[in-house]
Design an enzyme around this catalytic site. Sequence first.
Site, mmCIF file in Angstrom:
data_model
loop_
_atom_site.group_PDB
_atom_site.id
_atom_site.type_symbol
_atom_site.label_atom_id
_atom_site.label_comp_id
_atom_site.label_asym_id
_atom_site.label_seq_id
_atom_site.Cartn_x
_atom_site.Cartn_y
_atom_site.Cartn_z
ATOM 1 N N ASP A 13 15.696 25.640 -3.063
ATOM 2 C CA ASP A 13 15.003 26.890 -3.414
ATOM 3 C C ASP A 13 15.884 27.825 -4.234
ATOM 4 O O ASP A 13 15.489 28.274 -5.319
ATOM 5 C CB ASP A 13 14.542 27.632 -2.149
ATOM 6 N N ARG A 93 21.266 37.688 8.451
ATOM 7 C CA ARG A 93 20.614 38.186 7.230
ATOM 8 C C ARG A 93 21.019 39.593 6.818
ATOM 9 O O ARG A 93 21.289 39.836 5.637
ATOM 10 C CB ARG A 93 19.087 38.088 7.342
#
Length: 391
Positions: A13, A93
Amino acid sequence: MKTVVLAYSGGLDTSVCIPLLKERYNYDRVITVVADVGQPASEIDDATKRAKTLADEHYTLDLKNEFVDGYLFPSIKANGLYEGYVLGTALARPLIAKKIVEVAESVNADALAHGCTGKGNDQLRFEVVFRATDLDVVAPMRDMNLTREWEIDYALDRGIPVPVSREKIWSVDENLWSRSIEGGELEDPYVIPPEEIYEWTTTPAEAPDPEIVKLTFENGVPISLNGTAMDGVSLIAKLNRIGGAHGIGRSDNIEDRVLGLKAREIYEHPAATILLSAHRDLESLVLTRGELRFKAMVDAAWAELAYMGLVDDPLYADLSAFINETQKRVAGDVKLRLYKGSATVVARRSDFALYSEELVSFGESSINQKDSEGFSKYHGFQARLVQKTMK
Ligand code: ARG
């Protein structure tokens, strides 16, 4: 000259994102950042090499210590679990996003990019940090609704060296705290996961004889393993190896994502399971009943925010302040028996223990049992009053 900084993992990705950011989004310069939060060294190396061939400029940042001190240790203090998930990806994250922003500011970039899809939690965790800046935010995967097939064709066409298979294979995200495996045939929650998906843990039935480990805590966090003082990164890595060999820390959860989608998520997290069990046990020894009951609610609220990536929400700081206050007395030793997939606390001690062998034992003690008679007379008093009114 328009510059974009991309959170890069080395996978399909984000690799496809690099040419797309130029061709479809008209950026002149793509800068990639690989965040090392404890993925295998080979993965970091591969991603770094690939980035250097594809991007205009690249940074690999070692964030392991910051990840432990700023995110994993606080999560241990909060007994961090969301629906049984130890929050590995969720906790990484915000840190990665903050570092991307720092790089972007240092190179005067115009935009920030990530390769997350529109179905998961990670888009939210990245963007809540990205959107606190005035920079543009680009999410090509989500924006273009890309399929894996299209990405593979595009990558081959652009000569992007990504090891990909056209078979539907699972998607993995790993760091120091957990390895998650999702997608492919695992998307059917009635499929029993094949053994080959596991990399950190031995099949529990094939694990060796029992082993006792000793953890020492101070201020709610582990400071030594089996009597040897260790920094957090080394301690967690070592505990992952020891616990993994005993098949500890596998979970297979139906998880409620932030958007409301239910997902089947499989995880491996030996160190997290051992540390969270030990920590929770030590808390039960040193905190009062009232603290324990109230903290369970605070912990649940904390984990929900951590899962959503809302670590800059004022409530997160408020809850953390309470949690930190309680951890001052969470110090002592815990021994666990590791055996065929389970980590069981078998012994604990603390200088702050509220437990008193002398008081609780059946022998001679400073408690005069007759003192409890008055208490007993009033126990359940109101229930008896109600019963009388119903007669
Ligand atoms: N469900 C977890 C989370 O939202 C883990 C997602 C990890 N991604 C993956 N491709 N395996 O934090």
